[in-house]
Scaffold this motif. Sequence first.
Motif, PDB file in Angstrom:
ATOM      1  N   GLY A 206      53.208  37.668  34.847  1.00  0.00           N
ATOM      2  CA  GLY A 206      51.593  37.911  34.733  1.00  0.00           C
ATOM      3  C   GLY A 206      50.945  37.049  35.335  1.00  0.00           C
ATOM      4  O   GLY A 206      49.523  37.319  35.303  1.00  0.00           O
ATOM      5  N   LEU A 207      51.223  35.729  35.727  1.00  0.00           N
ATOM      6  CA  LEU A 207      50.361  34.633  36.152  1.00  0.00           C
ATOM      7  C   LEU A 207      49.574  35.264  37.399  1.00  0.00           C
ATOM      8  O   LEU A 207      48.507  34.884  37.633  1.00  0.00           O
ATOM      9  CB  LEU A 207      51.189  33.539  36.484  1.00  0.00           C
ATOM     10  N   ARG A 208      50.219  36.046  38.148  1.00  0.00           N
ATOM     11  CA  ARG A 208      49.798  36.539  39.548  1.00  0.00           C
ATOM     12  C   ARG A 208      48.463  37.156  39.124  1.00  0.00           C
ATOM     13  O   ARG A 208      47.662  37.324  40.134  1.00  0.00           O
ATOM     14  CB  ARG A 208      50.729  37.303  40.358  1.00  0.00           C
ATOM     15  N   ASP A 209      48.312  38.001  38.018  1.00  0.00           N
ATOM     16  CA  ASP A 209      47.106  38.661  37.780  1.00  0.00           C
ATOM     17  C   ASP A 209      46.024  38.059  37.141  1.00  0.00           C
ATOM     18  O   ASP A 209      45.082  38.703  36.587  1.00  0.00           O
ATOM     19  CB  ASP A 209      47.705  39.875  37.135  1.00  0.00           C
ATOM     20  N   ILE A 210      46.152  36.840  36.766  1.00  0.00           N
ATOM     21  CA  ILE A 210      45.264  35.803  36.080  1.00  0.00           C
ATOM     22  C   ILE A 210      44.557  35.106  37.058  1.00  0.00           C
ATOM     23  O   ILE A 210      45.095  34.419  37.767  1.00  0.00           O
ATOM     24  CB  ILE A 210      45.740  35.227  34.990  1.00  0.00           C
ATOM     25  N   ALA A 211      43.236  34.999  37.075  1.00  0.00           N
ATOM     26  CA  ALA A 211      42.504  33.859  37.665  1.00  0.00           C
ATOM     27  C   ALA A 211      42.114  32.881  36.986  1.00  0.00           C
ATOM     28  O   ALA A 211      40.920  32.533  36.641  1.00  0.00           O
ATOM     29  CB  ALA A 211      41.171  34.813  38.168  1.00  0.00           C
ATOM     30  N   ALA A 212      43.125  32.084  37.052  1.00  0.00           N
ATOM     31  CA  ALA A 212      43.011  30.925  36.361  1.00  0.00           C
ATOM     32  C   ALA A 212      42.971  29.720  37.347  1.00  0.00           C
ATOM     33  O   ALA A 212      44.104  29.510  38.120  1.00  0.00           O
ATOM     34  CB  ALA A 212      44.249  30.556  35.474  1.00  0.00           C
ATOM     35  N   ARG A 213      42.176  28.851  37.186  1.00  0.00           N
ATOM     36  CA  ARG A 213      41.944  27.724  38.227  1.00  0.00           C
ATOM     37  C   ARG A 213      42.932  26.590  37.873  1.00  0.00           C
ATOM     38  O   ARG A 213      43.525  25.951  38.600  1.00  0.00           O
ATOM     39  CB  ARG A 213      40.610  27.301  38.011  1.00  0.00           C
TER      40      ARG A 213
ATOM     41  N   ALA B  73      46.176  32.418  41.620  1.00  0.00           N
ATOM     42  CA  ALA B  73      44.972  31.780  42.106  1.00  0.00           C
ATOM     43  C   ALA B  73      45.028  30.264  41.519  1.00  0.00           C
ATOM     44  O   ALA B  73      43.975  29.435  41.795  1.00  0.00           O
ATOM     45  CB  ALA B  73      43.763  32.359  41.408  1.00  0.00           C
ATOM     46  N   VAL B  74      45.804  29.859  40.886  1.00  0.00           N
ATOM     47  CA  VAL B  74      46.157  28.290  40.245  1.00  0.00           C
ATOM     48  C   VAL B  74      46.214  27.598  41.494  1.00  0.00           C
ATOM     49  O   VAL B  74      46.940  27.384  42.459  1.00  0.00           O
ATOM     50  CB  VAL B  74      47.299  28.191  39.534  1.00  0.00           C
ATOM     51  N   LYS B  75      45.085  26.399  41.377  1.00  0.00           N
ATOM     52  CA  LYS B  75      44.885  25.402  42.238  1.00  0.00           C
ATOM     53  C   LYS B  75      45.300  23.999  41.819  1.00  0.00           C
ATOM     54  O   LYS B  75      45.516  22.951  42.447  1.00  0.00           O
ATOM     55  CB  LYS B  75      43.452  25.415  42.851  1.00  0.00           C
ATOM     56  N   ASP B  76      45.195  23.843  40.218  1.00  0.00           N
ATOM     57  CA  ASP B  76      45.403  22.480  39.702  1.00  0.00           C
ATOM     58  C   ASP B  76      46.841  22.896  38.663  1.00  0.00           C
ATOM     59  O   ASP B  76      46.531  23.590  37.808  1.00  0.00           O
ATOM     60  CB  ASP B  76      44.328  22.142  39.144  1.00  0.00           C
ATOM     61  N   LEU B  77      47.708  22.238  38.949  1.00  0.00           N
ATOM     62  CA  LEU B  77      48.972  22.480  38.276  1.00  0.00           C
ATOM     63  C   LEU B  77      49.387  21.179  37.474  1.00  0.00           C
ATOM     64  O   LEU B  77      49.358  20.242  38.212  1.00  0.00           O
ATOM     65  CB  LEU B  77      50.101  23.090  38.806  1.00  0.00           C
TER      66      LEU B  77
END
Length: 878
Positions: free
Chosen positions: A252-259, A284-288
């Motif tokens: 489900g992470l692919r469908d969440i717009a989390a920075r 949409a994750v750019k910071d992990l």
Amino acid sequence: MLPLVKNSWTNVLLCIQMTVVASDSISPCSITGYSANCKGLNLDQVPSGLPASLESLDLSFNKLTAITNKDLAHLTQLRSLNLEFNNISLIEDEAFASNALLKELSVFNNSLTQVPSKLLEPLTRLRSLEMSNNLFASAALGEVFSTLRELESLSMGGPLLLNLSREDFLPLRWTLLKKFAIKSASSLQNYDPGTLSVLQTDQMWFDVALDQKPEILPLMLKDLAGKTFAVLRFRNLFEFKYYTGSQDLFKGLRDIAARQLVVFRGKFNENLLRMALLNVQGSAVKDLGLVAIDFARSPDFVNDGLESSVTNLVLDNLLLQDISNPDILRFDWRFTWLSRVVRLTIRNVNFNYVPCDSWEEMRNAETVTIAGNRLTDEALYNQRCDYRSSMPKLRVLNANTNELASLRALSALTAEWTALQELDVSHNKLGSTRESCTWKQNVTKLVMHHNMVDQVTFGCLPTTLLYLDMSYSNLDLLDMDYFRQATQLQVLLLSGNKIKFIPSGWESPNLLHLAVDGNSFGLIGEGSFSRMPRLVNLTAGNNPYHCTCDLHAFIQDTLGKGRLSITDWPGNYKCYHPEPLLEMTVAKYLPGRLVCDVRLVIAVSVVTTAAVAFLLVGLCHVFNVPWYLKAMYLILRAQYRARQEQGEAGRVYAYHAFISYSHSDAEWVRDHLLPCLENCDPPYRLCIHERDFQPGKWIIDNIIENIEDSRKVIFVLSRNFVNSEWCNYELYFAHQRAIGKSFNDVILVVKETIDPESLPSKYCKLKKMLSTKTYLEWPSEPKRQAFFWAQMRGVLGKATPTGEKAGEGGGGQPTDRVSMVELPLEVGDGKGEGEEDSTAAPAGQRQVVPPGANNDTEPESLLLHKVISYQAIPIEVA
């Protein structure tokens, strides 16, 4: 003005009121202004007597069990209340009835069993409510939460929360939150789909363990689909065991717009991490951030030698922190997952080896932080690796808090990194090195504080730096050669070292900011930083300053011109020397202008010296000091010549007496004195200059020598004697003990009456003798003259035989020869026309000009060749 005055008095009365209340109260709370700190005081109830004006109250970390309706009723101005980490199980419904202004409330980590909906009704201005980690069995929120329209942050739940129902968060469906956090039991048992879908928040924090029900995670992520989050955070996702299933939990992470996605704690094996990364790769994750996770290799993973499945993980920031197993770096046995990371941070992962292929894979990294590990020089720089094509975009390398010891290894590692600009190697073991270092011209910032460097270290630093930080590195001496080469340096931080002095020739033409505080030097002056024309900020406090004029002048000049700002002035500047000024602030050291102004000191000294000189000249003039000095010089010179010519022969008196008289009295001496004394039986040998001075000798030498060879000295005193400079010389020489004469050897014959008080000041000795010594007075009556001669012979004593000078005929000998008496030409002594001095130079002798003589007298250096006529004067022998 009146309202301001009223408010000022109100504040003063309020401070007095709080002080009185606090002093009377038994509560140990610390009250400052409108805040009361009662944290960690083991309180079992809310202290009484708290000021009603309080706006902030901290009662955390105590032993409170209940909050009653009366505990906070008087605190009507309260805006922040912290009750976390107590054991509160009861809060009465009206406990906050008087606290309508409350904006922040925390009951985190207590023992509440139900969400306190009733007591929240008055708190319509509430912005932050922390209720998690209580003993709630249900997460259901009452309708009162729908009235909290200003609520921004909410946390709830606890270790007993087993179920999350669809209706639990419905009252928040219209509330725009900034942060929502939910905590559940060690293993959440039931989750109703749609429970989280009603929430609107920027940050979503999950403290939910799914060890027994991992299939709940996809349901929760599905409820968040389509939503936008600044931060999505999971804590203890798998608390006690690793996930071994095959279901893709993070789909489900692919469908969440989390920075930003943060995974904090929990157990992650290689399979689960791969599963998460593959989904992040397409999100949409750019910071992990992977923080404090328990990573382990998956036992069923087979390294087939193929590339990793994670090859397109595009991240702006990747944080790997506090991970005990460094194998996570080589996840999937490859480093390809790092290939598209822009900023990589690996902190406290305890890896101590960097394989060659890792540098090659980090080809897109612009910032790499490998701080807080155990890296050594050999681990970081492997001479078998080829770094020429690695790290083409790297601008910043942070390797602080490791075990690096060689700057040369760092320079070799970065030699081919053409984009590198900043290097942080602080908190390492870098020290002295005499090895040469080669740096790229692009390195402009070097941070290396908290090392063990010395003066030699400067020889291995890049000279292209704009920023250099060597604070707290045990540095004691500076290398001026380095600063002459590093001409572009703009910021230099040298705080907390042991620098003993600031070199006067310190040259840094572009330096803007300099920090040398906390060192060991005590002297700075106007010239200390004169070769830093662009310096605008100086930090130089906490040094053992010698409070001198140079320091005072530097401070006054700096503060007066305003070009240079002393950032830590004046509190950190204290005098350590001299001892009377110890601990006095430099700002209070105000020496007088006369102490510090060199030009004024010189002017005063010159004026004072001139005044003293003029005073001495005046005194010398009044007391005839030059005359006595010259006389002393003549004596010493005559003695020196006598020693050179005669040596130290035994003393023999050649004469019974030396006659000192003025030339005007010569007739009396020849007609009366000589016949009466030299013609008696036995006769007296007398010495007069006209007859007995040896031709060719200096006059002064003749005077001194003949006085020394005479038992007595007879002075024929008259007004002419007083006016004769040569007579004064003879009197002075006779008086000197150095040549063996004393007052007892002097016979004064007063030929003419003289008033002692009328004598000039230079005749002080004659005054004294006339006042204290009995003298003979020449009678004008013939009948009294016989008695005069009897007195004279009595004073002279018996005419015993005397020695005779070698090669000389003695005057007054009872022989039939005739003595020739010299009649010298007249030489004026400035005392009157026709008067001739008694010691006029015989033929062939050099004339010594006495002080005060006329200009007609010829100088001492001229040898007077005068023709002297001699008149034979027969001396009858008695």
